[in-house]
Design a protein around this motif. Structure first.
Motif, PDB file in Angstrom:
ATOM      1  N   GLN A 181      13.906   9.411   3.519  1.00 43.50           N
ATOM      2  CA  GLN A 181      14.669   8.233   3.911  1.00 43.50           C
ATOM      3  C   GLN A 181      15.257   7.592   2.668  1.00 43.50           C
ATOM      4  O   GLN A 181      14.838   7.875   1.542  1.00 43.50           O
ATOM      5  CB  GLN A 181      13.790   7.248   4.683  1.00 43.50           C
ATOM      6  N   ASP A 182      16.266   6.747   2.898  1.00 45.88           N
ATOM      7  CA  ASP A 182      16.993   6.161   1.777  1.00 45.88           C
ATOM      8  C   ASP A 182      16.324   4.918   1.213  1.00 45.88           C
ATOM      9  O   ASP A 182      16.289   4.723  -0.002  1.00 45.88           O
ATOM     10  CB  ASP A 182      18.424   5.813   2.213  1.00 45.88           C
ATOM     11  N   GLU A 183      15.841   4.060   2.067  1.00 45.26           N
ATOM     12  CA  GLU A 183      15.374   2.755   1.617  1.00 45.26           C
ATOM     13  C   GLU A 183      13.869   2.605   1.808  1.00 45.26           C
ATOM     14  O   GLU A 183      13.307   2.993   2.836  1.00 45.26           O
ATOM     15  CB  GLU A 183      16.099   1.641   2.388  1.00 45.26           C
ATOM     16  N   TYR A 184      13.221   2.040   0.793  1.00 42.27           N
ATOM     17  CA  TYR A 184      11.804   1.703   0.848  1.00 42.27           C
ATOM     18  C   TYR A 184      11.634   0.283   0.323  1.00 42.27           C
ATOM     19  O   TYR A 184      12.319  -0.128  -0.626  1.00 42.27           O
ATOM     20  CB  TYR A 184      10.966   2.657  -0.015  1.00 42.27           C
ATOM     21  N   SER A 185      10.686  -0.418   0.903  1.00 44.44           N
ATOM     22  CA  SER A 185      10.365  -1.735   0.361  1.00 44.44           C
ATOM     23  C   SER A 185       9.481  -1.568  -0.878  1.00 44.44           C
ATOM     24  O   SER A 185       8.924  -0.486  -1.124  1.00 44.44           O
ATOM     25  CB  SER A 185       9.634  -2.578   1.414  1.00 44.44           C
ATOM     26  N   MET A 186       9.358  -2.632  -1.627  1.00 48.98           N
ATOM     27  CA  MET A 186       8.489  -2.577  -2.807  1.00 48.98           C
ATOM     28  C   MET A 186       7.043  -2.268  -2.402  1.00 48.98           C
ATOM     29  O   MET A 186       6.339  -1.493  -3.075  1.00 48.98           O
ATOM     30  CB  MET A 186       8.552  -3.901  -3.570  1.00 48.98           C
ATOM     31  N   ALA A 187       6.626  -2.839  -1.298  1.00 50.35           N
ATOM     32  CA  ALA A 187       5.246  -2.608  -0.843  1.00 50.35           C
ATOM     33  C   ALA A 187       5.046  -1.138  -0.471  1.00 50.35           C
ATOM     34  O   ALA A 187       3.996  -0.541  -0.762  1.00 50.35           O
ATOM     35  CB  ALA A 187       4.931  -3.508   0.342  1.00 50.35           C
ATOM     36  N   GLU A 188       6.063  -0.542   0.172  1.00 49.19           N
ATOM     37  CA  GLU A 188       5.954   0.876   0.550  1.00 49.19           C
ATOM     38  C   GLU A 188       5.903   1.763  -0.687  1.00 49.19           C
ATOM     39  O   GLU A 188       5.113   2.720  -0.749  1.00 49.19           O
ATOM     40  CB  GLU A 188       7.135   1.258   1.450  1.00 49.19           C
ATOM     41  N   LEU A 189       6.729   1.482  -1.664  1.00 48.40           N
ATOM     42  CA  LEU A 189       6.731   2.284  -2.887  1.00 48.40           C
ATOM     43  C   LEU A 189       5.394   2.183  -3.616  1.00 48.40           C
ATOM     44  O   LEU A 189       4.883   3.174  -4.166  1.00 48.40           O
ATOM     45  CB  LEU A 189       7.867   1.826  -3.812  1.00 48.40           C
ATOM     46  N   GLN A 190       4.820   0.986  -3.606  1.00 45.25           N
ATOM     47  CA  GLN A 190       3.512   0.828  -4.243  1.00 45.25           C
ATOM     48  C   GLN A 190       2.435   1.593  -3.476  1.00 45.25           C
ATOM     49  O   GLN A 190       1.560   2.232  -4.090  1.00 45.25           O
ATOM     50  CB  GLN A 190       3.166  -0.661  -4.330  1.00 45.25           C
ATOM     51  N   ALA A 191       2.530   1.575  -2.163  1.00 46.88           N
ATOM     52  CA  ALA A 191       1.550   2.301  -1.360  1.00 46.88           C
ATOM     53  C   ALA A 191       1.681   3.808  -1.554  1.00 46.88           C
ATOM     54  O   ALA A 191       0.673   4.543  -1.507  1.00 46.88           O
ATOM     55  CB  ALA A 191       1.715   1.936   0.110  1.00 46.88           C
ATOM     56  N   LEU A 192       2.902   4.266  -1.794  1.00 42.53           N
ATOM     57  CA  LEU A 192       3.124   5.702  -2.021  1.00 42.53           C
ATOM     58  C   LEU A 192       2.787   6.110  -3.449  1.00 42.53           C
ATOM     59  O   LEU A 192       2.702   7.309  -3.755  1.00 42.53           O
ATOM     60  CB  LEU A 192       4.584   6.053  -1.716  1.00 42.53           C
ATOM     61  N   GLY A 193       2.637   5.129  -4.327  1.00 41.23           N
ATOM     62  CA  GLY A 193       2.318   5.427  -5.718  1.00 41.23           C
ATOM     63  C   GLY A 193       3.506   5.879  -6.545  1.00 41.23           C
ATOM     64  O   GLY A 193       3.314   6.550  -7.577  1.00 41.23           O
ATOM     65  N   VAL A 194       4.701   5.522  -6.134  1.00 42.84           N
ATOM     66  CA  VAL A 194       5.909   5.968  -6.854  1.00 42.84           C
ATOM     67  C   VAL A 194       6.809   4.787  -7.201  1.00 42.84           C
ATOM     68  O   VAL A 194       8.019   4.956  -7.375  1.00 42.84           O
ATOM     69  CB  VAL A 194       6.690   7.019  -6.026  1.00 42.84           C
ATOM     70  N   ALA A 195       6.222   3.594  -7.337  1.00 42.03           N
ATOM     71  CA  ALA A 195       7.040   2.404  -7.573  1.00 42.03           C
ATOM     72  C   ALA A 195       7.859   2.503  -8.850  1.00 42.03           C
ATOM     73  O   ALA A 195       8.953   1.960  -8.947  1.00 42.03           O
ATOM     74  CB  ALA A 195       6.148   1.168  -7.610  1.00 42.03           C
ATOM     75  N   ALA A 196       7.338   3.219  -9.849  1.00 44.79           N
ATOM     76  CA  ALA A 196       8.036   3.309 -11.136  1.00 44.79           C
ATOM     77  C   ALA A 196       8.798   4.621 -11.301  1.00 44.79           C
ATOM     78  O   ALA A 196       9.334   4.887 -12.386  1.00 44.79           O
ATOM     79  CB  ALA A 196       7.042   3.139 -12.273  1.00 44.79           C
ATOM     80  N   GLN A 197       8.860   5.424 -10.247  1.00 44.24           N
ATOM     81  CA  GLN A 197       9.484   6.736 -10.373  1.00 44.24           C
ATOM     82  C   GLN A 197      10.744   6.842  -9.505  1.00 44.24           C
ATOM     83  O   GLN A 197      10.662   6.940  -8.284  1.00 44.24           O
ATOM     84  CB  GLN A 197       8.496   7.839  -9.965  1.00 44.24           C
ATOM     85  N   PRO A 198      11.937   6.807 -10.114  1.00 48.11           N
ATOM     86  CA  PRO A 198      13.156   6.965  -9.317  1.00 48.11           C
ATOM     87  C   PRO A 198      13.286   8.397  -8.802  1.00 48.11           C
ATOM     88  O   PRO A 198      12.831   9.348  -9.433  1.00 48.11           O
ATOM     89  CB  PRO A 198      14.271   6.623 -10.310  1.00 48.11           C
ATOM     90  N   GLY A 199      13.948   8.539  -7.666  1.00 48.44           N
ATOM     91  CA  GLY A 199      14.170   9.861  -7.092  1.00 48.44           C
ATOM     92  C   GLY A 199      14.027   9.835  -5.586  1.00 48.44           C
ATOM     93  O   GLY A 199      13.983   8.764  -4.957  1.00 48.44           O
ATOM     94  N   VAL A 200      13.972  11.019  -4.986  1.00 50.09           N
ATOM     95  CA  VAL A 200      13.897  11.184  -3.535  1.00 50.09           C
ATOM     96  C   VAL A 200      12.457  11.533  -3.158  1.00 50.09           C
ATOM     97  O   VAL A 200      11.954  12.613  -3.500  1.00 50.09           O
ATOM     98  CB  VAL A 200      14.856  12.290  -3.056  1.00 50.09           C
ATOM     99  N   TYR A 201      11.792  10.618  -2.459  1.00 49.97           N
ATOM    100  CA  TYR A 201      10.414  10.872  -2.044  1.00 49.97           C
ATOM    101  C   TYR A 201      10.419  11.813  -0.841  1.00 49.97           C
ATOM    102  O   TYR A 201      11.149  11.600   0.136  1.00 49.97           O
ATOM    103  CB  TYR A 201       9.707   9.566  -1.694  1.00 49.97           C
TER     104      TYR A 201
END
Length: 409
Positions: free
Chosen positions: A306-326
């Motif tokens: 998907q294109d958009e993630y919230s900050m909370a989702e990125l933190q939960a996925l563990g990729v908040a500091a990593q740009p790219g396509v999850y």
């Protein structure tokens, strides 16, 4: 009575004759001076030759030029003032493109016919439109702006991109095909025009700008996994697009087609200032295949994202500091699974969104920041059977994975 000598008598008679002649000359002729002198100097009669004063040659009237009859004087028309730059550009674009834009009337066997738009793609009579315009068509009627109507035949269609090609046997004289531009060169803020037949009002042109690039729209049908195909490289515009505009061209001010009008975002079904067009570079690839084979095979990677993630989702996925396509998930038996790509597998508080998936940071060395970037690259630059190199971030480690693309199921 005395008698004059004969000589004297003769002189007197000669003098009288000369006087008589002088009198007559004064009335009608001019006597040469030498003749008069001869008379007085010599008494011998002399034959006089009066010389008439020659009449002057007749004066001919001057030849005057023949003049046209006098008519009422009409002031010449005032030359049209040059239009300001943008207005003249719009007039020129419409004059160039409108004859190639057609109205498509489709009968599906019911009493009600559906109408859409399209445009001439080449001199062979191929016309580009939307797949949903000609879906289930039993008969197709194409109307050109010059007034001619021609029967159309479906060549091929693709529901995933919502593109279709029909063909007419005859193109009216003077109608010239439109040229596809390069949608990669389009920028937000560029002025564009849409030409089509909204609500049956043929040859309608609306003006707007490019409002956004790289949008994605859900396509149809869903694949075997139940996931719908996502259409990449969608251009967003605020040029008015309404029912009946579908399949018509979105043009730049050079008269090039940069997109095919597809849809609007609206709660009412009419223009709300958010319209969408399929980018010309995707159109070119799909249409070429439809003309040659009647279908288009999509290169398939086999992942979901998907294109958009919230900050909370990125933190939960563990990729908040990593740009790219999850990579949300990897579809089984697909190319990505075969290459070893991983999707999320650890539950989070966001339901189906699981952590632990790979992050694709580049494809063939080109950075990708969003899922739409990856899909756009695959759609415009790859083909079935091609091997592409993905740069992948996995828990802090950078990997290079080669993936052989297959045809989308």
């Amino acid at each position: 009575m005395s008698t004059l000598p004969c000589a004297a008598v003769r002189r007197r008679q000669a003098l009288r004759a000369v006087l008589a002649l002088l009198l007559l000359s004064m009335l009608a002729c001019t006597i040469r001076p030498e003749a008069i002198a001869a008379v007085f100097l010599d008494a011998t009669p002399t034959m006089l030759r009066p010389t008439r004063t020659p009449k002057p040659p007749p004066t001919l009237p001057a030849v005057l030029p023949t003049l046209p009859p006098v008519l009422d004087v009409v002031a010449p028309p005032t030359p049209a003032a040059a239009l300001p730059g943008i207005q003249q550009s719009l007039v020129d674009v419409y004059a160039l493109a409108n004859t190639a834009v057609v109205s498509i009337l489709v009968s599906a066997g019911t009493d009600k016919a559906e109408e859409g738009s399209g445009f001439l793609y080449d001199s062979s009579g191929h016309i580009i439109t939307n797949e949903h315009v000609v879906r289930n068509a039993r008969s197709i009627e194409v109307s050109f702006s010059v007034g001619e109507k021609v029967a159309g035949r479906l060549v091929g269609s693709d529901a995933n991109s919502d593109l279709a090609v029909i063909v007419v046997e005859r193109v009216p004289a003077g109608v010239v095909a439109l040229r596809l531009g390069d949608s990669d060169r389009v920028q937000v803020g560029h002025q564009v025009v849409a030409i089509g037949n909204p609500f049956g009002l043929r040859g309608t042109m609306s003006l707007g700008i490019v409002s956004g690039l790289g949008r994605m729209l859900s396509g149809a049908p869903a694949d075997i996994s139940g996931a719908a195909y996502t259409m990449p490289d969608i251009i967003q515009t605020d040029a008015a697009i309404n029912p009946g505009n579908s399949g018509g061209p979105l043009l730049n001010l050079a008269g090039e087609v940069i997109g095919v009008n597809k849809a609007i975002y609206s709660d009412t079904g009419v223009n709300s200032g958010v319209g969408f067009a399929i980018g010309a570079n995707v159109v070119r690839r799909v249409v070429t295949a439809l003309i040659l084979t009647g279908k288009y095979e999509y290169p398939y990677l086999g992942i979901m994202g998907q294109d958009e993630y919230s900050m909370a989702e990125l933190q939960a996925l563990g990729v908040a500091a990593q740009p790219g396509v999850y990579v949300v998930s990897v579809l089984p038996d697909g190319p990505a699974a075969a290459a070893g790509l991983r999707g999320g597998s650890t539950p989070t508080r966001f339901g189906a969104l699981q952590s632990g998936g790979d992050v694709i940071t580049a494809v063939e060395g080109l950075p990708v920041l969003q899922f739409s970037d990856l899909l756009s690259y695959l759609a415009k630059n790859t083909k079935v059977g091609q091997v592409v190199k993905l740069t992948v971030w996995r828990a802090g480690t950078i990997l290079q994975l080669d993936v052989r693309l297959t045809a989308r199921p």
